[in-house]
Design an enzyme around this catalytic site. Structure first.
Site, mmCIF file in Angstrom:
data_model
loop_
_atom_site.group_PDB
_atom_site.id
_atom_site.type_symbol
_atom_site.label_atom_id
_atom_site.label_comp_id
_atom_site.label_asym_id
_atom_site.label_seq_id
_atom_site.Cartn_x
_atom_site.Cartn_y
_atom_site.Cartn_z
ATOM 1 C CE LYS A 1 -3.849 -2.377 2.136
ATOM 2 N NZ LYS A 1 -4.665 -2.708 3.293
ATOM 3 C CD GLN B 1 -3.565 -4.357 6.394
ATOM 4 O OE1 GLN B 1 -3.657 -3.312 5.754
ATOM 5 N NE2 GLN B 1 -3.939 -5.519 5.901
ATOM 6 C CG ASP C 1 -9.913 0.197 4.733
ATOM 7 O OD1 ASP C 1 -9.633 -0.341 3.654
ATOM 8 O OD2 ASP C 1 -9.267 0.009 5.783
HETATM 9 N N1 GUN Z 1 -6.859 -6.519 5.920
HETATM 10 C C1 GUN Z 1 -7.097 -7.274 4.820
HETATM 11 N N2 GUN Z 1 -7.711 -6.541 3.863
HETATM 12 C C2 GUN Z 1 -7.869 -5.291 4.375
HETATM 13 C C3 GUN Z 1 -8.423 -4.081 3.859
HETATM 14 O O1 GUN Z 1 -8.932 -3.998 2.734
HETATM 15 N N3 GUN Z 1 -8.379 -3.008 4.699
HETATM 16 C C4 GUN Z 1 -7.854 -3.079 5.948
HETATM 17 N N4 GUN Z 1 -7.883 -1.973 6.693
HETATM 18 N N5 GUN Z 1 -7.342 -4.181 6.456
HETATM 19 C C5 GUN Z 1 -7.338 -5.281 5.663
#
Ligand code: GUN
Length: 302
Positions: free
Chosen positions: A54, A98, A121
């Protein structure tokens, strides 16, 4: 018949180029770039690799990026205080915590503490509500469903009046993509059915689908006889079914399999997404799009 492949790896490159260009234009005109912070609690290897990707992607498109790593034993109150700090930080347009979080932290409390206008998100209840209302109310659609819709549009698949069947009813894929496809607007106006573990005849519903979106987390669930000839099949499943040695690096890597029996399905479907290389790359791409949109909202140019 052999289906046309819808490649997330290719669509990602197109969208990231568009974002990079727009970031440069906004920087020249307004002197600002989108800011994204990722908050990682603990040292789970999977989470570290997601967050690293990311941050690398944010850097590539010209964002101001902050990777904030916290120890696994951080107190819930300290994490909430950190979120409050970024909520108030004007250089930050998107806050991503996350998931999953360690057991001693209430995940819901943490996600609800993020300013809904920085919730890139799209997990905050305010943004879930905005998604349900649709149209101009929507600020941040959740990234995986947004990526699915974008793939369908860019592949040139007609959604208006199409029968869409969604397999799975999760909060992060099944429910939001069903809501998005039923709304008025681009890439939507569909007639939507959601099937799940209690559905009586999943195959019969799937066979009616012009667009079949599968997010069940069951490897190979969708067999060729579930698919209408010529249908567009979107496979969201990423199931680890074993390990192998990578020919490129010599290291152990996971063998991934989707929820669709790909080899058989591609002979019947009109369009299909592979696993890996299909929906997967779109999630981070749409996170970048949401962060760019967040800056644009704050500048009044969205
Ligand atoms: N963990 C796995 N996929 C995601 C996601 O799309 N967003 C977040 N914040 N955590 C994750």
């Amino acid at each position: 018949m052999s289906a046309k492949l819808i490649l997330g790896t290719e669509i990602r490159e197109q969208i990231l180029e568009e974002i990079t260009k727009e970031v440069a234009e906004i920087k020249a005109k307004h002197g600002k770039v989108p800011g994204l912070v990722t908050i990682l609690v603990g040292e789970s290897p999977a989470s570290i690799s997601y967050v690293t990707l990311k941050i690398q992607t944010a850097h590539r498109v010209g964002f101001h990026e902050v990777q904030d790593n916290q120890p696994p034993d951080i107190a819930e109150a300290a994490l909430l205080a950190l979120i409050d700090k970024y909520n108030k930080d004007e250089s930050i347009n998107g806050i991503l915590v996350q998931l999953p979080l360690p057991k001693h932290i209430d995940e819901k409390k943490v996600l609800n503490a993020i300013d809904p206008d920085k919730d890139v998100d799209g997990f905050h209840p305010v943004n879930v509500g905005r998604l349900m209302i649709g149209g101009n109310e929507v600020k941040f659609a959740p990234c995986t469903p947004a990526g699915i819709q974008e793939m369908i549009v860019r592949a040139g698949v007609e959604t208006s009046g199409a029968e869409v069947v969604v397999v799975g009813r999760s909060n992060i894929v099944g429910k939001p993509i069903a809501v998005m496809m039923v709304q008025k607007g681009r890439g939507a106006n569909s007639t939507v059915t959601v099937v799940h573990t209690r559905t009586k005849d999943i195959a019969a519903h799937c066979r009616r689908a012009d667009i079949l979106i599968v997010a069940a987390g069951v490897p190979g669930l969708v067999k060729p006889e579930y698919i209408k000839p010529g249908a567009c099949v979107i496979d969201v499943g990423v199931n680890r079914v074993g390990e192998k040695i990578s020919e490129k690096t010599g290291k152990k890597i996971a063998i991934l399999r989707g929820d669709v029996d790909f080899d058989a399905a591609k002979e019947i479907a009109g369009y299909i997404t592979p696993v890996p290389g299909g929906v997967g790359p779109m999630t981070i791409t749409m996170l970048m799009k949401n962060t760019l949109m967040s800056l644009k909202y704050s500048l009044g140019i969205a």
